[in-house]
Design a protein around this motif. Sequence first.
Motif, PDB file in Angstrom:
ATOM      1  N   LYS A   1       0.812  -1.228   0.000  1.00 39.64           N
ATOM      2  CA  LYS A   1       0.000   0.000   0.000  1.00 39.64           C
ATOM      3  C   LYS A   1       0.844   1.276   0.000  1.00 39.64           C
ATOM      4  O   LYS A   1       0.414   2.297  -0.511  1.00 39.64           O
ATOM      5  N   GLN A   2       2.021   1.243   0.656  1.00 43.65           N
ATOM      6  CA  GLN A   2       2.815   2.472   0.719  1.00 43.65           C
ATOM      7  C   GLN A   2       4.303   2.166   0.775  1.00 43.65           C
ATOM      8  O   GLN A   2       4.736   1.201   1.426  1.00 43.65           O
ATOM      9  N   LEU A   3       5.083   2.997   0.080  1.00 43.86           N
ATOM     10  CA  LEU A   3       6.526   3.085   0.247  1.00 43.86           C
ATOM     11  C   LEU A   3       6.818   4.396   0.949  1.00 43.86           C
ATOM     12  O   LEU A   3       6.225   5.428   0.617  1.00 43.86           O
ATOM     13  N   TYR A   4       7.743   4.384   1.904  1.00 45.26           N
ATOM     14  CA  TYR A   4       7.983   5.575   2.711  1.00 45.26           C
ATOM     15  C   TYR A   4       9.481   5.699   2.987  1.00 45.26           C
ATOM     16  O   TYR A   4      10.084   4.814   3.604  1.00 45.26           O
ATOM     17  N   HIS A   5      10.062   6.797   2.531  1.00 44.89           N
ATOM     18  CA  HIS A   5      11.493   7.041   2.734  1.00 44.89           C
ATOM     19  C   HIS A   5      11.697   7.948   3.938  1.00 44.89           C
ATOM     20  O   HIS A   5      10.995   8.947   4.109  1.00 44.89           O
ATOM     21  N   PHE A   6      12.651   7.583   4.799  1.00 41.67           N
ATOM     22  CA  PHE A   6      13.039   8.460   5.895  1.00 41.67           C
ATOM     23  C   PHE A   6      14.524   8.269   6.168  1.00 41.67           C
ATOM     24  O   PHE A   6      15.139   7.267   5.754  1.00 41.67           O
ATOM     25  N   THR A   7      15.107   9.234   6.854  1.00 39.20           N
ATOM     26  CA  THR A   7      16.553   9.224   7.024  1.00 39.20           C
ATOM     27  C   THR A   7      16.944   9.825   8.369  1.00 39.20           C
ATOM     28  O   THR A   7      16.260  10.704   8.891  1.00 39.20           O
ATOM     29  N   PHE A   8      18.030   9.328   8.949  1.00 41.49           N
ATOM     30  CA  PHE A   8      18.688   9.938  10.106  1.00 41.49           C
ATOM     31  C   PHE A   8      20.113   9.401  10.180  1.00 41.49           C
ATOM     32  O   PHE A   8      20.413   8.311   9.691  1.00 41.49           O
TER      33      PHE A   8
END
Length: 378
Positions: free
Chosen positions: A146-153
Motif C-alpha cells: 500500500k505504501q513506500l515511505y522514505h526516511f533518514t537519520f
Amino acid sequence: MSVDTQPVGTIDGTRIAGGLLSEYQRLPTSGARTALPFELEGELLLAIPQLSEDVPGQDAHMNAGNSDIDAIIYRWENGAFVEHERLLTPGGEDILIFSIGEELFLGTASIRTGSGPYEMNAFATLYRREDETWAPFQSIPTFAVKQLYHFTFDDRHFLGVAQGVTLPHAQPQHPRESCILEWTGDRFEQFQVLDGKWGYNWHFFEVDGQRFLAYADHTSPSLVYRWDGSSFAPFQIFSEQTGRVFTSFEQDGGFYLLHAAIQGDTLLYRWEGEGFVEQQRLGGPGGREFELIRSDDALYLVRICFILGTPADPRTDLLSQLYRWENEGFVEVGDFPTFGGTDANAFTADGERYLAVSNSLTPDVRFRQDTVIYRLHL
C-alpha cells in the motif's frame, strides 16, 4: 513515455469549505490513490498512481476492474496541469520521490496485477533519474503493498514497505509482513521485519531527542515504534484494527500526533514526555489521509474520507473536513465533497496555493472519478 496534450481547462469555482477552497481544475483519473506534487528540473509535476479502470459489463465493486494501467505524471504549464508522461504501474497504490546524495529516485507501489483473478504478489519499482528520464533501478518483491515511505537519520536511508492482506484467496509467495529496508550504498536491503499483516502507512518523527516510527495497519495493531539504537521497538499502541494513517506536528509549544482508523474515530494526541495522551476526537469513521497546511498566522488540517461501510457495500460520496487550530485543538471550519477520497497535498504554483485531492470511486462504485485541484484561500 512522454505525451503531448492540451491543458485541461481550469474552473473558477465557487468557494466552499468555509470559503477556504474553490475548485480550479479537474484531472481525468481512474481509481486515483494519491496526488503527489514535486519539483523536477525547474518544473512542477504531479504524480497520480491509479488502482484500476472500469471493465465494460463487469459488476461494480471497489476491488474489481482492470489493474494493468499506468501512473500519470502531469506538468504545470500556463496555469494548469497537462499530461506529461506515464509509468506502467499496475494496481497503483503509492508513488514517492526522494534523494540520496545527488541521486534522485522515484518509487511506485503496485498492490496487484491483472483483471480478475488478481495477483497480489507484485513488485514495487524504484527508478533513478538518468539523462532526464526515469531509469528502472531496483525491483522489490511485495505482497499487496500500500505504501513506500522514505526516511533518514544519521546519514542512513530507510524505505518502509507497508503491505499484506489477510484474505483466504490471496496467498503470499513474496514476503508478506510489512518491513523496513536500508540503503547499503548501491541498493535497498532488508533491515527489519514487523508483525503487521495488512499495512497502510508510515510516519517518522523526532521529539525530545528520541526517534519514532508510526505504523498503521488494518488487521494488526497500529502503533508507534521507538528507535533503541539498533532497531525499532514497540512503544505505544493507538488502535487495535482498521488503522490508516498517522501524522505529527508542533504547535504552541506542544508536540502532537494524529491517527485515523477507518472504522473508528480520528484522534489527536499530545506528547507528555513519557508517551502520547488523547486530547481530541475529530470526526467518526471514514478517515484515510491527512494534510497539514500552514498560513502566515494559522495551522489547518485536511482530513480526507474514503468510504463508509464495507468493500462489498461501500458508500463513497462523503464529506471531507477542513479544520483550523484554535486553543490547543482543531475546530472544523468547513467541509467539501470527496468520492472515495484517498489523498490531499498542498503546493504552490505561480505564487498561488493549491490543494490536490485524489478521488477513487464514483457514487455507483466505478473507478473513473476525477482528481480535483482546489485553489486555497487562507
